[in-house]
Design a protein around this motif. Structure first.
Motif, PDB file in Angstrom:
ATOM      1  N   THR A 177       0.657  -1.510   0.437  1.00 53.14           N
ATOM      2  CA  THR A 177       0.283  -0.211   0.103  1.00 53.14           C
ATOM      3  C   THR A 177       1.277   1.313  -0.221  1.00 53.14           C
ATOM      4  OG1 THR A 177       0.129  -0.491   2.055  1.00 53.14           O
ATOM      5  CG2 THR A 177      -1.684  -1.302   1.278  1.00 53.14           C
ATOM      6  N   CYS A 178       0.314   2.365  -0.100  1.00 52.05           N
ATOM      7  CA  CYS A 178       1.788   3.889  -0.719  1.00 52.05           C
ATOM      8  C   CYS A 178       1.353   3.831   0.924  1.00 52.05           C
ATOM      9  CB  CYS A 178       0.110   4.616  -1.376  1.00 52.05           C
ATOM     10  SG  CYS A 178       0.763   5.694  -1.268  1.00 52.05           S
ATOM     11  N   GLU A 179       0.679   3.777   1.964  1.00 53.36           N
ATOM     12  CA  GLU A 179       1.163   4.057   3.136  1.00 53.36           C
ATOM     13  C   GLU A 179       2.297   3.160   3.696  1.00 53.36           C
ATOM     14  OE1 GLU A 179      -2.915   2.834   5.808  1.00 53.36           O
ATOM     15  OE2 GLU A 179      -1.524   4.152   7.746  1.00 53.36           O
ATOM     16  N   THR A 180       2.323   2.148   3.107  1.00 53.38           N
ATOM     17  CA  THR A 180       3.247   1.078   3.563  1.00 53.38           C
ATOM     18  C   THR A 180       4.336   1.715   2.904  1.00 53.38           C
ATOM     19  OG1 THR A 180       2.099  -1.046   4.247  1.00 53.38           O
ATOM     20  CG2 THR A 180       4.849  -1.272   3.844  1.00 53.38           C
ATOM     21  N   PHE A 181       4.270   1.836   1.621  1.00 47.78           N
ATOM     22  CA  PHE A 181       5.840   2.358   1.174  1.00 47.78           C
ATOM     23  C   PHE A 181       5.956   3.772   2.452  1.00 47.78           C
ATOM     24  CE2 PHE A 181       7.839   5.230  -2.287  1.00 47.78           C
ATOM     25  CZ  PHE A 181       8.474   3.999  -3.259  1.00 47.78           C
ATOM     26  N   THR A 182       5.073   4.583   2.084  1.00 48.19           N
ATOM     27  CA  THR A 182       6.131   6.004   2.865  1.00 48.19           C
ATOM     28  C   THR A 182       6.252   5.360   3.970  1.00 48.19           C
ATOM     29  OG1 THR A 182       3.829   6.761   2.216  1.00 48.19           O
ATOM     30  CG2 THR A 182       4.625   8.112   3.977  1.00 48.19           C
ATOM     31  N   ASN A 183       5.797   4.759   4.724  1.00 50.76           N
ATOM     32  CA  ASN A 183       6.326   4.425   6.349  1.00 50.76           C
ATOM     33  C   ASN A 183       8.294   3.742   5.899  1.00 50.76           C
ATOM     34  OD1 ASN A 183       4.326   5.471   7.161  1.00 50.76           O
ATOM     35  ND2 ASN A 183       2.908   3.878   7.952  1.00 50.76           N
ATOM     36  N   GLU A 184       8.012   2.362   5.208  1.00 48.86           N
ATOM     37  CA  GLU A 184       9.340   2.635   5.322  1.00 48.86           C
ATOM     38  C   GLU A 184      10.521   3.384   4.416  1.00 48.86           C
ATOM     39  OE1 GLU A 184       9.524  -1.233   2.979  1.00 48.86           O
ATOM     40  OE2 GLU A 184       7.664  -1.813   4.013  1.00 48.86           O
ATOM     41  N   LEU A 185       9.724   4.088   3.790  1.00 49.92           N
ATOM     42  CA  LEU A 185      10.936   5.503   3.725  1.00 49.92           C
ATOM     43  C   LEU A 185      10.479   5.808   4.770  1.00 49.92           C
ATOM     44  CD1 LEU A 185      11.755   7.058   1.158  1.00 49.92           C
ATOM     45  CD2 LEU A 185       9.883   8.175   0.779  1.00 49.92           C
ATOM     46  N   ILE A 186       9.602   6.416   5.661  1.00 47.42           N
ATOM     47  CA  ILE A 186      10.429   7.510   6.792  1.00 47.42           C
ATOM     48  C   ILE A 186      11.543   6.890   7.183  1.00 47.42           C
ATOM     49  CG2 ILE A 186       9.468   8.641   8.777  1.00 47.42           C
ATOM     50  CD1 ILE A 186       7.323   9.114   6.823  1.00 47.42           C
ATOM     51  N   ASP A 187      11.442   5.411   7.719  1.00 47.39           N
ATOM     52  CA  ASP A 187      12.085   4.825   8.107  1.00 47.39           C
ATOM     53  C   ASP A 187      13.496   4.313   7.965  1.00 47.39           C
ATOM     54  OD1 ASP A 187      10.142   4.006  10.603  1.00 47.39           O
ATOM     55  OD2 ASP A 187       9.973   1.233   9.489  1.00 47.39           O
ATOM     56  N   ALA A 188      13.307   4.220   7.133  1.00 43.76           N
ATOM     57  CA  ALA A 188      14.802   4.109   5.908  1.00 43.76           C
ATOM     58  C   ALA A 188      15.545   5.136   6.075  1.00 43.76           C
ATOM     59  CB  ALA A 188      14.522   4.332   4.343  1.00 43.76           C
ATOM     60  N   ILE A 189      15.049   6.419   6.475  1.00 48.13           N
ATOM     61  CA  ILE A 189      15.511   7.864   6.359  1.00 48.13           C
ATOM     62  C   ILE A 189      16.056   8.375   7.593  1.00 48.13           C
ATOM     63  CG2 ILE A 189      15.515  10.767   6.128  1.00 48.13           C
ATOM     64  CD1 ILE A 189      12.878   9.527   3.920  1.00 48.13           C
ATOM     65  N   ARG A 190      15.046   7.282   8.741  1.00 49.30           N
ATOM     66  CA  ARG A 190      15.272   7.671  10.406  1.00 49.30           C
ATOM     67  C   ARG A 190      16.298   6.330  10.015  1.00 49.30           C
ATOM     68  NH1 ARG A 190       9.536   8.095  12.662  1.00 49.30           N
ATOM     69  NH2 ARG A 190       9.405  10.551  11.723  1.00 49.30           N
ATOM     70  N   ASN A 191      16.857   5.536   9.517  1.00 52.55           N
ATOM     71  CA  ASN A 191      17.494   4.806   9.688  1.00 52.55           C
ATOM     72  C   ASN A 191      16.755   3.748  11.136  1.00 52.55           C
ATOM     73  OD1 ASN A 191      20.157   2.810   9.696  1.00 52.55           O
ATOM     74  ND2 ASN A 191      21.530   5.043   9.635  1.00 52.55           N
ATOM     75  N   ASP A 208      10.840  -6.861 -11.028  1.00 49.60           N
ATOM     76  CA  ASP A 208       9.684  -7.021 -12.128  1.00 49.60           C
ATOM     77  C   ASP A 208       8.337  -6.673 -12.175  1.00 49.60           C
ATOM     78  OD1 ASP A 208      12.027  -8.488 -12.923  1.00 49.60           O
ATOM     79  OD2 ASP A 208      10.948 -10.576 -11.199  1.00 49.60           O
ATOM     80  N   VAL A 209       7.535  -6.906 -10.863  1.00 46.57           N
ATOM     81  CA  VAL A 209       6.287  -6.357 -10.621  1.00 46.57           C
ATOM     82  C   VAL A 209       6.060  -5.164  -9.492  1.00 46.57           C
ATOM     83  CG1 VAL A 209       3.997  -6.252 -11.195  1.00 46.57           C
ATOM     84  CG2 VAL A 209       5.716  -7.837 -12.361  1.00 46.57           C
ATOM     85  N   LEU A 210       6.045  -4.444  -9.805  1.00 48.08           N
ATOM     86  CA  LEU A 210       5.339  -3.237  -9.013  1.00 48.08           C
ATOM     87  C   LEU A 210       4.108  -3.451  -8.676  1.00 48.08           C
ATOM     88  CD1 LEU A 210       6.152  -2.206  -5.807  1.00 48.08           C
ATOM     89  CD2 LEU A 210       7.303  -0.056  -7.283  1.00 48.08           C
ATOM     90  N   LEU A 211       3.157  -3.276  -7.640  1.00 45.95           N
ATOM     91  CA  LEU A 211       2.048  -2.612  -7.147  1.00 45.95           C
ATOM     92  C   LEU A 211       1.933  -1.487  -6.449  1.00 45.95           C
ATOM     93  CD1 LEU A 211       2.249  -6.421  -7.245  1.00 45.95           C
ATOM     94  CD2 LEU A 211      -0.283  -5.754  -8.656  1.00 45.95           C
ATOM     95  N   ILE A 212       0.958  -0.894  -6.703  1.00 48.15           N
ATOM     96  CA  ILE A 212       1.135   0.714  -5.386  1.00 48.15           C
ATOM     97  C   ILE A 212      -0.451   0.878  -5.441  1.00 48.15           C
ATOM     98  CG2 ILE A 212       1.489   2.098  -3.854  1.00 48.15           C
ATOM     99  CD1 ILE A 212       4.093   2.156  -5.740  1.00 48.15           C
ATOM    100  N   ASP A 213      -0.715  -0.072  -3.948  1.00 49.17           N
ATOM    101  CA  ASP A 213      -2.732  -0.235  -3.166  1.00 49.17           C
ATOM    102  C   ASP A 213      -2.547   1.852  -3.140  1.00 49.17           C
ATOM    103  OD1 ASP A 213      -5.098  -0.415  -3.779  1.00 49.17           O
ATOM    104  OD2 ASP A 213      -5.016  -2.067  -2.583  1.00 49.17           O
ATOM    105  N   ASP A 214      -3.642   2.369  -2.816  1.00 49.74           N
ATOM    106  CA  ASP A 214      -4.513   3.758  -2.638  1.00 49.74           C
ATOM    107  C   ASP A 214      -3.049   4.670  -2.821  1.00 49.74           C
ATOM    108  OD1 ASP A 214      -6.208   2.650  -1.704  1.00 49.74           O
ATOM    109  OD2 ASP A 214      -5.539   1.793  -0.144  1.00 49.74           O
ATOM    110  N   ILE A 215      -2.670   4.055  -3.961  1.00 47.81           N
ATOM    111  CA  ILE A 215      -1.826   5.538  -4.565  1.00 47.81           C
ATOM    112  C   ILE A 215      -1.708   7.155  -4.349  1.00 47.81           C
ATOM    113  CG2 ILE A 215      -2.232   6.327  -7.427  1.00 47.81           C
ATOM    114  CD1 ILE A 215       1.131   5.652  -6.089  1.00 47.81           C
ATOM    115  N   ILE A 242       4.913  -1.187 -14.142  1.00 51.65           N
ATOM    116  CA  ILE A 242       3.507  -0.594 -12.693  1.00 51.65           C
ATOM    117  C   ILE A 242       2.493  -0.353 -12.338  1.00 51.65           C
ATOM    118  CG2 ILE A 242       4.110   1.105 -11.013  1.00 51.65           C
ATOM    119  CD1 ILE A 242       6.865   1.598 -13.317  1.00 51.65           C
ATOM    120  N   ILE A 243       1.743  -1.533 -12.019  1.00 55.27           N
ATOM    121  CA  ILE A 243       0.155  -0.917 -11.291  1.00 55.27           C
ATOM    122  C   ILE A 243      -0.223  -1.001 -10.184  1.00 55.27           C
ATOM    123  CG2 ILE A 243      -2.402  -2.415 -11.277  1.00 55.27           C
ATOM    124  CD1 ILE A 243      -0.039  -5.093 -12.282  1.00 55.27           C
ATOM    125  N   LEU A 244      -0.965   0.763 -10.634  1.00 58.76           N
ATOM    126  CA  LEU A 244      -1.327   1.854  -9.269  1.00 58.76           C
ATOM    127  C   LEU A 244      -2.521   1.453  -9.675  1.00 58.76           C
ATOM    128  CD1 LEU A 244       0.904   4.344 -10.611  1.00 58.76           C
ATOM    129  CD2 LEU A 244       1.794   2.515  -8.821  1.00 58.76           C
TER     130      LEU A 244
END
Ligand SMILES: Nc1ncnc2c1ncn2[C@@H]1O[C@H](COP(=O)(O)OP(=O)(O)OP(=O)(O)O)[C@@H](O)[C@H]1O
Length: 449
Positions: A177-191, A208-215, A242-244
């Motif tokens: 989900t877009c939310e997971t993507f965002t949270n993981e990104l924040i975690d990565a930025i904060r290490n 090979d295939v990335l699906l992002i829900d609720d973009i 890519i599938i959104l």
């Protein structure tokens, strides 16, 4: 079974040719040389006298249609195993997709094309999804699916992912989900959790295939937009799919950077609308089948008539009725269903049938708006439902409504137009079986039970 297949093989291939509207050259090149050579259980082995590239092509482009044609012509639901001549003797060579692949990709095992009911509301989205599943990164990239809450976007996305994994268990498929993507990104930025931004990028760009829900949740999130932009470019350039999905089309996602908006629109954008009555019935029936329930028609009709705009709620209603029956150890009856769902829907049994109710039900059935029915539009797609509404009003509304009042509801000044419409439908009803069927369905929707 092999004999039967061989006997009908020409017909099966002709079927594919006709359904897919294949040119003679494609047909003669790809399909005519194919031969069924063995059947084990439901696995049919087909000999394809081509090289491995040709085999991959037939696998992607035609396999599914051959399976469908086999089912259509001889009623055999099978899996095809395509082999090139030197492989003919080899057995079950293909790696099977296993649960671990499905879990790794974050997929719900129940969300597949097999369990997805196709109706007028999602026909286009389903066809596009299947095309992408058959030819990832080849035709529609990205595929952007949008629609209201609980209408099947996630189900379709997972179906594509399952299909791709089944065809190619080695494919790296990831649903987030877009939310997971965002949270993981924040975690990565904060290490946090020892994940670095480099690792984050490797995870999302080596796929090979990335699906992002609720973009749509990307709105107002600048660093997520920036990251998705670069992820998108990396995947797109590497010819990855890519599938959104979103609750609205790209143009309506506010504060979306223009460069991202245009990328989202590069491929194909398809929408899913609210299901019509027949689709709601079919979804309930499918769920009933899958769960092994056995529920009276009137109860299914009751749910389908009253819960219209959200399939999650539709399924929830069925589950609630079954749970109530089990808890109270009682039979599922219409009364029991009404009681179980009283907080969700008001009882329709014995409700007053008004011209407005008829207009709403007829409009919903024909997928037009109630305003269309009362408009001056004379095109057949509107005028015909309007005449059916006239017929039903004359037949079903109470004495409180005069013909003159009915005419007003239907946007007419003169009640003779209503009588004319009513008589026309009454006459056609005596000979037209389709119309009889439609009128019966409408009467059931108005007065279930
Ligand atoms: N056409 C369909 N056939 C069968 N089941 C369906 C269909 N459409 C939706 N469903 C079911 O309805 C439920 C909700 O669907 P899903 O989660 O895919 O909706 P969504 O559009 O992604 O919702 P949201 O906007 O909340 O993310 C799921 O259980 C799904 O299996």
């Amino acid at each position: 079974m092999l004999e039967q297949l061989k006997e009908n093989w020409e017909k099966i291939l002709d079927n594919v040719k006709e359904d897919q509207d294949l040119s003679d050259v494609s047909f003669n090149t790809w399909l005519v040389p194919l031969k069924p050579v063995s059947v084990e259980g439901n696995v049919v082995t087909i000999l394809c006298p081509v090289n491995s590239i040709g085999l991959e092509y037939i696998d992607k482009k035609y396999k599914i249609f051959i399976q469908v044609a086999i089912e259509e012509v001889i009623g055999f639901k099978c899996e095809l195993h395509l082999v090139i001549p030197e492989e003919k003797a080899k057995k079950a060579p293909k790696k099977k997709v296993v649960d671990a692949d499905i879990i790794k990709a974050n997929l719900n095992p129940r969300y597949t094309f097999d369990t997805f009911v196709v109706g007028s509301n999602n026909k286009m989205a389903h066809a596009a999804s299947l095309a992408v599943a058959e030819s990832p990164a080849e035709i529609y990239n990205p595929l952007f699916i949008y629609g209201g809450v609980g209408l099947g976007k996630t189900h379709l996305m997972h179906s594509i992912a399952h299909f791709i994994l089944k065809n190619n268990p080695d494919a790296k498929v990831l649903y987030v989900t877009c939310e997971t993507f965002t949270n993981e990104l924040i975690d990565a930025i904060r290490n946090k959790n020892n994940i670095t931004t480099t690792e984050f990028r490797e995870k999302y760009r080596n796929i090979d295939v990335l699906l992002i829900d609720d973009i749509q949740f990307i709105m107002n999130k600048e660093s997520t937009q920036e990251e998705i932009f670069h992820t998108f470019n990396a995947l797109y350039e590497a010819k990855k799919q890519i599938i959104l999905s979103s609750d609205r089309p790209p143009k309506d996602i506010e504060t979306l950077e223009e460069r991202l908006r245009s990328r989202f629109e590069w491929g194909l954008t398809v929408d899913i609308g609210s299901p019509d009555y027949e689709t709601r019935m079919a979804i309930l029936r499918k769920k009933e089948d899958m769960e092994g329930y056995n529920i009276d028609d009137a109860v299914i009709r009751y749910i389908a008539t009253n819960i219209k705009s959200n399939i999650r709620e539709l399924e929830g209603a069925l589950t609630k009725i079954v749970a109530s029956a089990r808890l109270t150890n009682s039979e599922i009856t219409l009364e029991m269903a009404e009681e179980a769902l009283k907080d969700h829907i008001s009882p329709t049994q014995g409700r007053e049938i008004t011209p407005q109710l008829i207009i709403d039900v007829v409009a919903d059935h024909f997928n037009i708006s109630p305003e269309d029915i009362s408009s001056a539009n004379r095109s057949r797609s509107i005028a015909y439902p309007r005449q059916i509404a006239m017929y039903l009003c004359c037949d079903m509304v109470g004495k409180d409504y005069s013909l003159q009042m009915i005419a007003k509801y239907l946007g007419k000044n003169d009640h003779t137009t209503v009588i004319h419409g009513r008589n026309k439908i009454a006459k056609e009803l005596s000979t037209d079986e389709n119309l009889q069927y439609t009128v019966n369905i409408l009467k059931n929707k108005l007065n279930p039970g």
